[in-house]
Design a protein around this motif. Structure first.
Motif, PDB file in Angstrom:
ATOM      1  N   TYR A 176       1.308 -10.807 -10.396  1.00  0.00           N
ATOM      2  CA  TYR A 176       0.307  -9.989  -9.389  1.00  0.00           C
ATOM      3  C   TYR A 176      -0.595  -9.719  -9.546  1.00  0.00           C
ATOM      4  CZ  TYR A 176      -1.035  -7.358 -13.778  1.00  0.00           C
ATOM      5  OH  TYR A 176      -1.613  -7.582 -15.388  1.00  0.00           O
ATOM      6  N   SER A 177      -1.514  -9.404  -8.634  1.00  0.00           N
ATOM      7  CA  SER A 177      -3.055  -9.034  -8.300  1.00  0.00           C
ATOM      8  C   SER A 177      -3.621  -7.931  -7.630  1.00  0.00           C
ATOM      9  CB  SER A 177      -3.160 -10.577  -7.376  1.00  0.00           C
ATOM     10  OG  SER A 177      -4.739 -10.596  -6.912  1.00  0.00           O
ATOM     11  N   SER A 178      -4.291  -7.682  -8.053  1.00  0.00           N
ATOM     12  CA  SER A 178      -5.768  -6.365  -7.425  1.00  0.00           C
ATOM     13  C   SER A 178      -6.980  -6.883  -6.267  1.00  0.00           C
ATOM     14  CB  SER A 178      -6.329  -6.505  -8.500  1.00  0.00           C
ATOM     15  OG  SER A 178      -5.803  -5.298  -9.752  1.00  0.00           O
ATOM     16  N   ASP A 179      -6.532  -8.292  -6.005  1.00  0.00           N
ATOM     17  CA  ASP A 179      -7.611  -8.650  -5.273  1.00  0.00           C
ATOM     18  C   ASP A 179      -6.837 -10.143  -4.730  1.00  0.00           C
ATOM     19  OD1 ASP A 179      -8.051 -10.567  -7.242  1.00  0.00           O
ATOM     20  OD2 ASP A 179      -9.533 -10.667  -7.431  1.00  0.00           O
ATOM     21  N   ALA A 180      -5.592 -10.909  -4.658  1.00  0.00           N
ATOM     22  CA  ALA A 180      -5.101 -11.777  -4.230  1.00  0.00           C
ATOM     23  C   ALA A 180      -6.037 -12.827  -4.524  1.00  0.00           C
ATOM     24  CB  ALA A 180      -5.330 -11.730  -2.464  1.00  0.00           C
ATOM     25  N   GLN A 181      -6.668 -12.939  -5.509  1.00  0.00           N
ATOM     26  CA  GLN A 181      -7.203 -14.012  -6.041  1.00  0.00           C
ATOM     27  C   GLN A 181      -7.234 -14.501  -7.163  1.00  0.00           C
ATOM     28  OE1 GLN A 181     -10.111 -15.670  -3.745  1.00  0.00           O
ATOM     29  NE2 GLN A 181      -9.324 -14.131  -1.970  1.00  0.00           N
ATOM     30  N   HIS A 182      -6.816 -13.105  -8.297  1.00  0.00           N
ATOM     31  CA  HIS A 182      -6.334 -13.862  -9.967  1.00  0.00           C
ATOM     32  C   HIS A 182      -5.025 -13.048  -9.788  1.00  0.00           C
ATOM     33  CE1 HIS A 182      -7.480 -13.778 -14.016  1.00  0.00           C
ATOM     34  NE2 HIS A 182      -7.178 -12.838 -14.068  1.00  0.00           N
ATOM     35  N   TRP A 183      -4.275 -13.921 -11.009  1.00  0.00           N
ATOM     36  CA  TRP A 183      -2.820 -14.110  -9.986  1.00  0.00           C
ATOM     37  C   TRP A 183      -2.541 -13.718 -11.395  1.00  0.00           C
ATOM     38  CZ3 TRP A 183       0.060 -12.134  -6.110  1.00  0.00           C
ATOM     39  CH2 TRP A 183      -0.437 -12.235  -4.994  1.00  0.00           C
ATOM     40  N   ASP A 214       5.754   8.681 -16.544  1.00  0.00           N
ATOM     41  CA  ASP A 214       4.734   8.543 -17.369  1.00  0.00           C
ATOM     42  C   ASP A 214       3.558   9.172 -17.104  1.00  0.00           C
ATOM     43  OD1 ASP A 214       6.491   8.409 -19.795  1.00  0.00           O
ATOM     44  OD2 ASP A 214       5.776   6.457 -20.127  1.00  0.00           O
ATOM     45  N   GLY A 215       3.093  10.094 -15.909  1.00  0.00           N
ATOM     46  CA  GLY A 215       2.277  10.797 -14.961  1.00  0.00           C
ATOM     47  C   GLY A 215       1.222   9.553 -14.936  1.00  0.00           C
ATOM     48  N   ALA A 216       1.712   7.773 -14.728  1.00  0.00           N
ATOM     49  CA  ALA A 216       0.767   7.290 -13.577  1.00  0.00           C
ATOM     50  C   ALA A 216       1.643   6.655 -13.160  1.00  0.00           C
ATOM     51  CB  ALA A 216      -0.361   6.787 -14.778  1.00  0.00           C
ATOM     52  N   PRO A 217       0.821   5.370 -12.096  1.00  0.00           N
ATOM     53  CA  PRO A 217       1.402   4.622 -11.681  1.00  0.00           C
ATOM     54  C   PRO A 217       1.235   2.973 -12.936  1.00  0.00           C
ATOM     55  CG  PRO A 217      -0.496   5.131  -9.851  1.00  0.00           C
ATOM     56  CD  PRO A 217      -0.241   5.900 -11.087  1.00  0.00           C
ATOM     57  N   ALA A 218       2.249   2.768 -12.924  1.00  0.00           N
ATOM     58  CA  ALA A 218       2.292   1.408 -13.847  1.00  0.00           C
ATOM     59  C   ALA A 218       2.899   0.141 -12.932  1.00  0.00           C
ATOM     60  CB  ALA A 218       3.335   2.016 -14.881  1.00  0.00           C
ATOM     61  N   ILE A 219       2.834  -1.212 -13.671  1.00  0.00           N
ATOM     62  CA  ILE A 219       3.437  -2.131 -13.248  1.00  0.00           C
ATOM     63  C   ILE A 219       4.225  -2.413 -13.768  1.00  0.00           C
ATOM     64  CG2 ILE A 219       1.330  -3.353 -14.600  1.00  0.00           C
ATOM     65  CD1 ILE A 219       2.598  -4.808 -11.356  1.00  0.00           C
ATOM     66  N   PRO A 250      -4.453   0.628  -7.731  1.00  0.00           N
ATOM     67  CA  PRO A 250      -2.149   1.076  -7.412  1.00  0.00           C
ATOM     68  C   PRO A 250      -1.884   1.308  -5.993  1.00  0.00           C
ATOM     69  CG  PRO A 250      -2.483   2.377  -8.753  1.00  0.00           C
ATOM     70  CD  PRO A 250      -3.593   2.562  -8.797  1.00  0.00           C
ATOM     71  N   ARG A 251      -2.914   1.943  -5.222  1.00  0.00           N
ATOM     72  CA  ARG A 251      -2.271   2.656  -4.037  1.00  0.00           C
ATOM     73  C   ARG A 251      -2.471   0.833  -3.016  1.00  0.00           C
ATOM     74  NH1 ARG A 251      -5.179   4.859  -6.320  1.00  0.00           N
ATOM     75  NH2 ARG A 251      -6.180   6.447  -5.900  1.00  0.00           N
ATOM     76  N   ASP A 252      -3.163  -0.440  -3.812  1.00  0.00           N
ATOM     77  CA  ASP A 252      -2.756  -1.649  -2.948  1.00  0.00           C
ATOM     78  C   ASP A 252      -2.996  -2.676  -3.775  1.00  0.00           C
ATOM     79  OD1 ASP A 252      -3.990  -3.176  -0.557  1.00  0.00           O
ATOM     80  OD2 ASP A 252      -6.207  -3.047  -0.517  1.00  0.00           O
ATOM     81  N   PHE A 253      -2.205  -3.190  -3.761  1.00  0.00           N
ATOM     82  CA  PHE A 253      -1.883  -4.794  -4.546  1.00  0.00           C
ATOM     83  C   PHE A 253      -0.796  -5.016  -4.079  1.00  0.00           C
ATOM     84  CE2 PHE A 253       1.661  -2.084  -5.433  1.00  0.00           C
ATOM     85  CZ  PHE A 253       1.866  -2.536  -5.495  1.00  0.00           C
ATOM     86  N   TRP A 254      -0.919  -7.156  -4.748  1.00  0.00           N
ATOM     87  CA  TRP A 254       0.118  -7.845  -4.459  1.00  0.00           C
ATOM     88  C   TRP A 254       0.982  -8.658  -5.244  1.00  0.00           C
ATOM     89  CZ3 TRP A 254      -5.195  -7.009  -3.037  1.00  0.00           C
ATOM     90  CH2 TRP A 254      -5.479  -7.404  -1.663  1.00  0.00           C
ATOM     91  N   LEU A 255       2.188  -9.444  -5.070  1.00  0.00           N
ATOM     92  CA  LEU A 255       3.161  -9.551  -5.876  1.00  0.00           C
ATOM     93  C   LEU A 255       3.324 -10.765  -5.250  1.00  0.00           C
ATOM     94  CD1 LEU A 255       5.511  -5.804  -6.453  1.00  0.00           C
ATOM     95  CD2 LEU A 255       3.931  -7.360  -7.682  1.00  0.00           C
ATOM     96  N   ARG A 256       3.539 -12.130  -6.621  1.00  0.00           N
ATOM     97  CA  ARG A 256       4.494 -13.057  -5.822  1.00  0.00           C
ATOM     98  C   ARG A 256       5.566 -13.296  -6.767  1.00  0.00           C
ATOM     99  NH1 ARG A 256      -0.377 -17.822  -7.252  1.00  0.00           N
ATOM    100  NH2 ARG A 256      -0.987 -17.022  -4.819  1.00  0.00           N
ATOM    101  N   ARG A 280       0.835  -1.466  -0.257  1.00  0.00           N
ATOM    102  CA  ARG A 280      -0.085  -0.253  -0.293  1.00  0.00           C
ATOM    103  C   ARG A 280       0.923   1.437  -0.170  1.00  0.00           C
ATOM    104  NH1 ARG A 280      -4.776  -1.338   4.601  1.00  0.00           N
ATOM    105  NH2 ARG A 280      -6.087  -3.215   2.721  1.00  0.00           N
ATOM    106  N   ALA A 281       1.216   2.019  -0.612  1.00  0.00           N
ATOM    107  CA  ALA A 281       1.532   3.796  -1.149  1.00  0.00           C
ATOM    108  C   ALA A 281       0.370   4.294  -2.158  1.00  0.00           C
ATOM    109  CB  ALA A 281       2.285   3.057  -1.607  1.00  0.00           C
ATOM    110  N   GLU A 282       1.030   5.546  -2.073  1.00  0.00           N
ATOM    111  CA  GLU A 282       0.892   6.791  -2.377  1.00  0.00           C
ATOM    112  C   GLU A 282       1.436   7.385  -3.807  1.00  0.00           C
ATOM    113  OE1 GLU A 282      -2.575   8.314  -2.477  1.00  0.00           O
ATOM    114  OE2 GLU A 282      -3.255   6.504  -1.049  1.00  0.00           O
ATOM    115  N   PHE A 283       1.569   6.370  -4.699  1.00  0.00           N
ATOM    116  CA  PHE A 283       2.737   6.731  -5.523  1.00  0.00           C
ATOM    117  C   PHE A 283       1.859   8.554  -6.728  1.00  0.00           C
ATOM    118  CE2 PHE A 283       3.219   2.612  -5.230  1.00  0.00           C
ATOM    119  CZ  PHE A 283       3.315   2.302  -4.853  1.00  0.00           C
TER     120      PHE A 283
END
Length: 190
Positions: free
Chosen positions: A135-142, A92-97, A117-123, A62-65
């Motif tokens: 990566y995941s936005s919901d800890a279900q779909h990776w 480029d003006g936005a948070p990117a993965i 991008p303020r709350d995400f998961w990495l594996r 969690r962070a405010e990029f």
């Protein structure tokens, strides 16, 4: 979070409890080697543990990029010239993965992040001399972010953050786990 984690480039401000790590980045911290820019930097913050075998490492961030090159995510490394970092990076003006694989020279692969991008998961899963990054936005779909070769051997895995253009990015790392490798098929996104 295991007690075996330790700092590489310890930040001036950080807090840790059993469930989370909060880091405030120091000024002008970064990871990069040569490509395009010509410079070499290994001053970002890493909280890592030693690994010798295959594993799966997972974390929620969690962070405010908001500023150019603000970044936080995962770091896997054998030394300062051989590493993989991945996560959200503001450009480029936005948070990117994205991810950077460095085998003496850095590369950079980046794309649009459709989640929050303020709350995400990495594996990250290591299997022999291969790394599977998801990566995941919901800890279900990776979804797969990167599949790459990395020489097998002793290494370190953990979390990283840095701010090449400023100081003061606050990053919360939560639900940090290091387990035996998930042995799922490459296109199993669970």
């Amino acid at each position: 979070m295991p007690d075996s984690f330790y700092w590489i480039n310890e930040p001036q401000q950080w807090q840790r409890n059993d469930a989370a790590l909060r880091v405030v980045t120091d000024e002008n911290t970064d990871f990069w080697r040569k490509t395009w820019y010509g410079f070499e930097r290994f001053s970002g913050h890493i909280f890592a543990t030693d690994v010798d075998n295959d594993f799966t490492f997972q974390v929620r961030l969690r962070a405010e990029f908001t500023e150019l090159y603000d970044q936080a995510g995962i770091m896997f490394m054998s030394d300062s010239q051989h590493w993989l970092k991945a996560g959200i990076e503001f450009n480029d003006g936005a948070p990117a993965i994205g991810s950077v694989l460095t085998l003496e020279n850095s590369d950079w692969a980046t794309g649009i992040f459709t989640g929050n991008p303020r709350d995400f998961w990495l594996r990250l899963t290591r299997k022999g001399d291969s790394l599977r990054l998801q990566y995941s936005s919901d800890a279900q779909h990776w979804p797969l972010l990167r599949l790459c070769h990395f020489p097998h051997g002793s290494a370190k895995v953990g979390v990283m953050c840095c701010t090449p253009e400023r100081r003061g990015l606050v990053v919360d790392f939560q639900d940090i786990t290091l387990t035996p490798p998930l042995d799922k098929a490459l296109h199993d996104l669970s």
